[in-house]
Write an enzyme that holds these catalytic residues in place. Structure first.
Site, short mmCIF file in Angstrom:
data_model
loop_
_atom_site.label_atom_id
_atom_site.label_comp_id
_atom_site.label_asym_id
_atom_site.label_seq_id
_atom_site.Cartn_x
_atom_site.Cartn_y
_atom_site.Cartn_z
N TYR A 1 -21.04 -46.03 -1.36
CA TYR A 1 -20.61 -45.45 -2.65
C TYR A 1 -21.23 -46.26 -3.79
O TYR A 1 -21.60 -45.71 -4.83
CB TYR A 1 -19.09 -45.46 -2.77
CG TYR A 1 -18.36 -44.76 -1.63
CD1 TYR A 1 -18.88 -43.63 -1.02
CD2 TYR A 1 -17.13 -45.24 -1.17
CE1 TYR A 1 -18.21 -43.00 0.03
CE2 TYR A 1 -16.46 -44.62 -0.13
CZ TYR A 1 -17.00 -43.51 0.46
OH TYR A 1 -16.33 -42.89 1.48
N ILE B 1 -13.40 -31.09 1.26
CA ILE B 1 -13.26 -30.23 0.07
C ILE B 1 -14.56 -30.17 -0.72
O ILE B 1 -14.91 -29.11 -1.27
CB ILE B 1 -12.08 -30.68 -0.83
CG1 ILE B 1 -11.91 -29.73 -2.00
CG2 ILE B 1 -12.26 -32.11 -1.33
CD1 ILE B 1 -11.61 -28.31 -1.63
N ALA C 1 -16.39 -35.73 1.96
CA ALA C 1 -15.06 -35.09 2.08
C ALA C 1 -15.21 -33.58 2.27
O ALA C 1 -16.08 -32.93 1.69
CB ALA C 1 -14.25 -35.35 0.81
N ARG D 1 -19.79 -43.61 3.67
CA ARG D 1 -19.74 -44.94 4.26
C ARG D 1 -20.80 -45.05 5.36
O ARG D 1 -21.18 -46.14 5.75
CB ARG D 1 -18.35 -45.20 4.84
CG ARG D 1 -17.26 -45.29 3.79
CD ARG D 1 -15.89 -45.20 4.43
NE ARG D 1 -15.71 -43.93 5.14
CZ ARG D 1 -14.67 -43.62 5.88
NH1 ARG D 1 -13.69 -44.49 6.01
NH2 ARG D 1 -14.59 -42.46 6.47
N LYS E 1 -7.48 -34.43 -7.46
CA LYS E 1 -6.05 -34.62 -7.68
C LYS E 1 -5.44 -35.27 -6.46
O LYS E 1 -5.98 -35.07 -5.37
CB LYS E 1 -5.34 -33.30 -7.97
CG LYS E 1 -5.84 -32.06 -7.25
CD LYS E 1 -5.90 -32.01 -5.75
CE LYS E 1 -4.65 -32.15 -4.96
NZ LYS E 1 -4.84 -31.96 -3.51
N1 LIG Z 1 -9.03 -29.31 -5.40
C1 LIG Z 1 -8.84 -28.85 -4.18
O1 LIG Z 1 -8.88 -27.65 -3.92
C2 LIG Z 1 -8.64 -29.83 -3.07
C3 LIG Z 1 -8.54 -29.36 -1.75
C4 LIG Z 1 -8.44 -30.29 -0.72
C5 LIG Z 1 -8.40 -31.65 -1.00
N2 LIG Z 1 -8.48 -32.07 -2.30
C6 LIG Z 1 -8.45 -33.52 -2.59
O2 LIG Z 1 -9.71 -34.04 -2.20
C7 LIG Z 1 -9.56 -35.33 -1.61
C8 LIG Z 1 -10.18 -35.31 -0.22
O3 LIG Z 1 -9.52 -34.39 0.60
P1 LIG Z 1 -10.24 -33.83 1.94
O4 LIG Z 1 -9.27 -32.98 2.64
O5 LIG Z 1 -11.55 -33.25 1.62
O6 LIG Z 1 -10.39 -35.20 2.75
P2 LIG Z 1 -11.40 -35.64 3.88
O7 LIG Z 1 -12.19 -34.47 4.40
O8 LIG Z 1 -10.65 -36.47 4.84
O9 LIG Z 1 -12.45 -36.53 3.08
C9 LIG Z 1 -12.19 -37.78 2.54
C10 LIG Z 1 -13.50 -38.58 2.62
O10 LIG Z 1 -13.28 -39.85 2.06
C11 LIG Z 1 -14.07 -40.82 2.73
N3 LIG Z 1 -13.19 -41.95 3.06
C12 LIG Z 1 -13.27 -43.19 2.54
N4 LIG Z 1 -12.32 -43.97 3.00
C13 LIG Z 1 -11.58 -43.24 3.87
C14 LIG Z 1 -10.44 -43.51 4.66
N5 LIG Z 1 -9.82 -44.70 4.66
N6 LIG Z 1 -9.94 -42.50 5.41
C15 LIG Z 1 -10.52 -41.29 5.39
N7 LIG Z 1 -11.61 -40.96 4.66
C16 LIG Z 1 -12.14 -41.95 3.91
C17 LIG Z 1 -14.70 -40.14 3.93
O11 LIG Z 1 -16.05 -39.86 3.59
P3 LIG Z 1 -17.31 -40.66 4.17
O12 LIG Z 1 -17.02 -40.85 5.63
O13 LIG Z 1 -18.43 -39.73 3.90
O14 LIG Z 1 -17.42 -41.95 3.43
C18 LIG Z 1 -13.97 -38.82 4.06
O15 LIG Z 1 -14.81 -37.78 4.49
C19 LIG Z 1 -8.07 -35.63 -1.68
O16 LIG Z 1 -7.82 -36.41 -2.83
C20 LIG Z 1 -7.40 -34.28 -1.84
O17 LIG Z 1 -6.19 -34.36 -2.59
C21 LIG Z 1 -8.60 -31.18 -3.32
#
Ligand SMILES: NC(=O)c1ccc[n+]([C@@H]2O[C@H](COP(=O)([O-])OP(=O)(O)OC[C@H]3O[C@@H](n4cnc5c(N)ncnc54)[C@H](OP(=O)(O)O)[C@@H]3O)[C@@H](O)[C@H]2O)c1
Length: 337
Positions: free
Chosen positions: A62, A18, A16, A41, A101
């Protein structure tokens, strides 16, 4: 530097953004953290992220990472619909979990984690609570510097219409309320140090995505204490939190995404000058909220005293989100309990 630190061995569920761009680079320099493995994945994606971040082990699933006996703590930044299922799987394997979150899609789903909550630590990764600017704001309120706190206002928005983004997919927990409304709710709960009684929401949904692209709400904390907020995935990028009392006002200009490792400042306004000329700016020393969060969680794993939040806190947070969605459907006030 503290002596005899035994770093906690961490693994990360997914590549991810973040995690790879913010949380992991902030946690890695900490003496409390040994980042051992990352899973995806796709094994190739895991290997690429591992090589970029200098993480020794890459897993192509995972489940393989969760089965690694060396790993003590897991950071879960999966899309929202996978937070509970993978946190539960990791916790059943004896791992502590710092989960992004919102911790769940609903309070009912979060409650599934009760089964493991007395065996391992599970925390919703609200990094802002670990930032000294939030702690300073709350200390000023506790010290009576603005009089009794009766109003909190929060705004959080960005513009994102990428259909492939997890935030714009309704079936996996997308939308403004889950993604950033959670921070607005947290602002009220953290600064009032109370739980809300009832809510009313106004929701605008994107016709193509089906997600809430703009949610505004009134949140009643009782005793005349109001949280009001607007969050949006389709407004210009902006964020602000105001805490307003009878004698003054505190403003946190960059409440949610302060520059990692950078200095910040908050405003203490005694009121009385509408041009802001009486504002006292309070400088906050440089801090990295993601590092502080990772260190606090690691310290707690090692039995040290550090700020932490139990599952019941995340469930309370989810109950507010549930009530806001119920209000969208009913068009009226909904009780939080
Ligand atoms: N605390 C903060 O500052 C902060 C900031 C942004 C986001 N977040 C949280 O962090 C989480 C991820 O956000 P993100 O923006 O980093 O998301 P993202 O880049 O889209 O990453 C999500 C990851 O989950 C995996 N995944 C598994 N099933 C998936 C599906 N059906 N669709 C898409 N991805 C899938 C993928 O990793 P693989 O391909 O490697 O398996 C993907 O890279 C969310 O819960 C968000 O609320 C927190």
């Amino acid at each position: 530097m503290e002596a005899n630190i035994k770093p906690v061995v961490w693994g990360v569920l997914s590549t991810a953004k973040i995690g790879t761009s913010r949380v992991l680079p902030s946690m890695q320099p900490s003496p409390w953290v040994e980042l051992r493995a990352i899973a995806s994945r796709s094994l190739a994606s895991a290997q690429e992220a591992a090589s970029e971040l200098g993480i020794p082990v890459a897993y192509g699933s995972y489940e393989d990472l969760i089965a690694d006996p060396e790993i003590e703590a897991i950071y879960n930044p999966l899309p929202n619909h996978l937070h509970v299922p993978l946190t539960l799987a990791a916790a059943r394997a004896g791992k502590h979990v710092l989960c992004e979150k919102p911790l769940a899609i609903s309070a009912e789903e979060a409650a599934q984690l009760r089964e493991v909550a007395d065996k391992v630590l599970i925390e919703e990764a609200f990094m802002v609570r670990h930032h000294p600017q939030w702690q300073t704001a709350r200390e000023l309120i506790r010290a009576g510097r603005i009089g009794p706190l009766t109003a909190v206002q929060a705004f959080f928005s960005y513009f994102n219409v990428d259909a492939a983004d997890v935030r714009n997919q309704a079936d996996i927990g997308g939308g403004a309320l889950y993604d950033i409304g959670c921070y607005a709710i947290l602002s009220g709960r953290y600064l009032f140090e109370a739980e809300p009684l009832r809510v009313v929401a106004l929701v605008d949904r994107d016709p193509a995505f089906g997600t809430d692209r703009r949610t505004s709400a009134l949140v009643d904390f009782g005793g005349g204490r109001h949280l009001t907020f607007t969050v949006s995935t389709q407004n210009c990028g902006y964020q602000r939190v105001q805490a307003i009392g009878s004698q003054g006002r505190i403003e946190i200009p960059i409440p949610f995404n302060p520059p990692p490792g950078g200095a910040t400042r908050i405003a203490l306004d005694p009121g009385g000058a509408l041009d802001g000329s009486r504002i006292e700016w309070i400088d906050i020393a440089p801090a990295d909220q993601y590092r502080l969060q990772g260190e606090a969680f690691s310290r707690r794993i090692r039995g040290q005293a550090a700020d932490g939040y139990p599952l019941s806190d995340a469930e309370a947070q989810m109950r507010v989100i549930d009530a806001l969605f119920r209000s969208e459907r009913s068009g009226g006030w909904e009780l939080v309990a």
